[in-house]
Design an enzyme around this catalytic site. Structure first.
Site, PDB file in Angstrom:
ATOM      1  N   HIS A 135       0.753  -1.600  -0.305  1.00 31.22           N
ATOM      2  CA  HIS A 135      -0.534  -0.034  -0.285  1.00 31.22           C
ATOM      3  C   HIS A 135       0.760   1.463  -0.467  1.00 31.22           C
ATOM      4  O   HIS A 135       0.108   2.573  -0.195  1.00 31.22           O
ATOM      5  CB  HIS A 135      -0.653   0.256   1.586  1.00 31.22           C
ATOM      6  N   HIS A 161       5.228   6.204   6.986  1.00 30.54           N
ATOM      7  CA  HIS A 161       4.820   5.819   5.899  1.00 30.54           C
ATOM      8  C   HIS A 161       4.601   7.159   5.157  1.00 30.54           C
ATOM      9  O   HIS A 161       4.579   8.786   5.452  1.00 30.54           O
ATOM     10  CB  HIS A 161       4.195   5.316   5.754  1.00 30.54           C
ATOM     11  N   HIS A 214       2.229   9.410   1.581  1.00 26.58           N
ATOM     12  CA  HIS A 214       1.046   9.131  -0.012  1.00 26.58           C
ATOM     13  C   HIS A 214       1.270   9.162  -1.542  1.00 26.58           C
ATOM     14  O   HIS A 214       2.006  10.351  -1.787  1.00 26.58           O
ATOM     15  CB  HIS A 214       0.469   9.219   0.598  1.00 26.58           C
ATOM     16  N   GLU A 248      -3.074  13.517   1.138  1.00 24.99           N
ATOM     17  CA  GLU A 248      -4.420  12.802   1.588  1.00 24.99           C
ATOM     18  C   GLU A 248      -5.126  13.803   1.896  1.00 24.99           C
ATOM     19  O   GLU A 248      -6.460  14.476   1.293  1.00 24.99           O
ATOM     20  CB  GLU A 248      -3.644  11.607   3.016  1.00 24.99           C
ATOM     21  N   HIS A 277       3.029  10.667   6.934  1.00 23.77           N
ATOM     22  CA  HIS A 277       2.543  10.514   7.680  1.00 23.77           C
ATOM     23  C   HIS A 277       3.833  10.065   8.986  1.00 23.77           C
ATOM     24  O   HIS A 277       3.696   8.905   8.688  1.00 23.77           O
ATOM     25  CB  HIS A 277       1.102   9.309   7.555  1.00 23.77           C
ATOM     26  N   THR A 279      -6.077   6.532   7.748  1.00 25.14           N
ATOM     27  CA  THR A 279      -6.769   7.159   6.025  1.00 25.14           C
ATOM     28  C   THR A 279      -7.000   5.348   5.931  1.00 25.14           C
ATOM     29  O   THR A 279      -7.375   5.594   4.264  1.00 25.14           O
ATOM     30  CB  THR A 279      -6.057   7.669   5.642  1.00 25.14           C
TER      31      THR A 279
END
Ligand SMILES: [Zn+2]
Length: 400
Positions: free
Chosen positions: A100, A126, A128, A138, A151, A232
């Site tokens: 992911h 991590h 995004h 996000e 994050h 999220t």
């Protein structure tokens, strides 16, 4: 000078000012492809998360769009303070492609010691991101989506483990910052990005040397937004007290491209658009540690629906990092100075004002000049004033 010259001279400053102030309306959030569900959750079947994880359609979900005008200034929000973030290189950290995102596991010695009512210790961080053609943060600010977002996940020290904390309303604290394109390579992000090629496939992992994890976050940890939300990703537990920093982090365009293009997901396709779209507030309020509501929208970065901001480097000193909004009080720090160089809108505004003033002065001088000669000519040719005004050659000769 033509008959139209005077009105034009008067209009130009207005036109220039309007052009500088004009900026395209914020783009709608990026739309993403959706696909059929798979054995486990995927960003391609966001609509189906709720079938297996009912929390995902509850009323305190994340991420959200932060509408600056609706944020509430809260002086109680003290600067975020970190401890233990600077790790020696001999410490080895696990970096993993979990299908992911890319996750860097963090030792429990990292902690948030200020800015929250309670103490939180780190567990992992991590990222995004979007795709080569679209941004992937996000959270959004006034509907603007940034190229990426980091994050850093922490859990409340009053719980024994992350697993225990993640289901409690006060269980988690996540520090979030937006990733933007800047003029130079970011040496802290290099510590992660240079290892991505080693973990291209799902579930691959590598151990990387420790470094100063705080370097992955903005220099300014004083200015931020705070709201109560959720994970999220499934299971979407509503246990996160979010901190979204006002100041962004800059990576080079090459680094952003590397982030977007290197990893592969569970079906061996490129791991891209790894973000969730924003969720409704359902009456929640977003607090700000500063007067964000007074921020002019035009000071936001240029919205770019294609997601690869091509805003030129803005000449800040090394370490200067752009912000979404100006400082509330102007505390005279070097960062306040750096922020002055972070918006091309600001530079454009200054130019527009200069040109505007220049044209205004020219117009006034012209009017005075015309008025003077008009008076002279009026004495010579009283019956037809208007005709005199526009016979420039004649007035020049008269003036000699
Ligand atoms: Zn995340």
């Amino acid at each position: 000078m033509s008959r139209a010259a005077l009105p034009l001279a008067l209009l130009l400053p207005l036109l220039l000012g309007a052009a500088a102030a004009a900026h395209s309306a914020e783009d709608a959030p990026h739309s993403h492809e959706r696909g059929p569900g798979r054995g486990h959750w995927s960003y391609k079947d966001r609509q189906e998360w709720v079938l297996h994880y009912p929390n995902c359609e509850s009323t305190m979900q994340s991420p959200i769009n932060i509408d600056l005008a609706k944020t509430i200034f809260s002086p109680q929000l003290r600067p975020i303070q970190l401890s233990g973030y600077s790790l020696p290189s001999k410490e080895r950290l696990k970096l993993k492609n979990n299908g992911h995102t890319v996750v860097l596991e963090l030792p429990e010695s990292l902690a948030i010691t200020g800015g929250y009512a309670q103490q939180y210790r780190a567990i992992q961080l991590h990222l995004h991101w979007g795709s080569p053609t679209g941004p992937g943060s996000e959270h959004t600010i006034n509907d603007h989506r940034f190229p990426g977002e980091i994050h850093v996940v922490h859990y409340n020290t009053k719980y024994d483990s992350f697993e225990e904390a993640m289901v409690r309303p006060d269980g988690l604290a996540v520090l979030a910052a937006f990733l933007q394109v800047g003029p130079r390579e970011n040496p802290y992000y290099r510590q992660i990005l240079e290892h991505l090629y080693e973990i291209q496939g799902e579930d691959e992992e590598v151990f990387v040397p420790g470094f100063n994890i705080a370097g992955l976050l903005p220099a300014n940890l004083d200015l931020y937004f705070r709201y109560n939300g959720s994970l999220t990703t499934p299971p979407c537990y509503q246990s996160v007290k979010w901190t979204v920093f006002n100041q962004t982090v800059q990576l080079s365009q090459d680094q952003i491209s590397e982030l977007v293009s290197t990893l592969r997901g569970d079906d061996d396709s490129p791991l891209q658009n790894v973000f969730r779209e924003w969720q409704k507030l359902h009456g929640r309020h977003v607090l700000a540690s500063f007067q964000a509501a007074l921020t002019l929208v035009k000071q936001l970065p240029t919205p770019d629906s294609r997601g690869s901001p091509r805003r030129p480097p803005l000449g800040g000193a090394a370490g200067a990092r752009p912000s979404l909004a100006p400082r509330a009080g102007g505390d005279g720090s070097s960062e306040a100075g750096a922020e002055k160089h972070t918006s091309s809108f600001q530079a454009g505004d200054v130019l527009a004002v200069l040109f505007g003033v220049l044209f205004a002065v020219t117009a006034v001088a012209f009017v005075l000049y015309i008025h003077k000669h008009r008076s002279q000519n009026a004495r010579l040719d009283a019956p037809n004033k208007s005709k005199v005004i526009y016979t420039a050659a004649t007035t020049d000769e008269n003036a000699v």
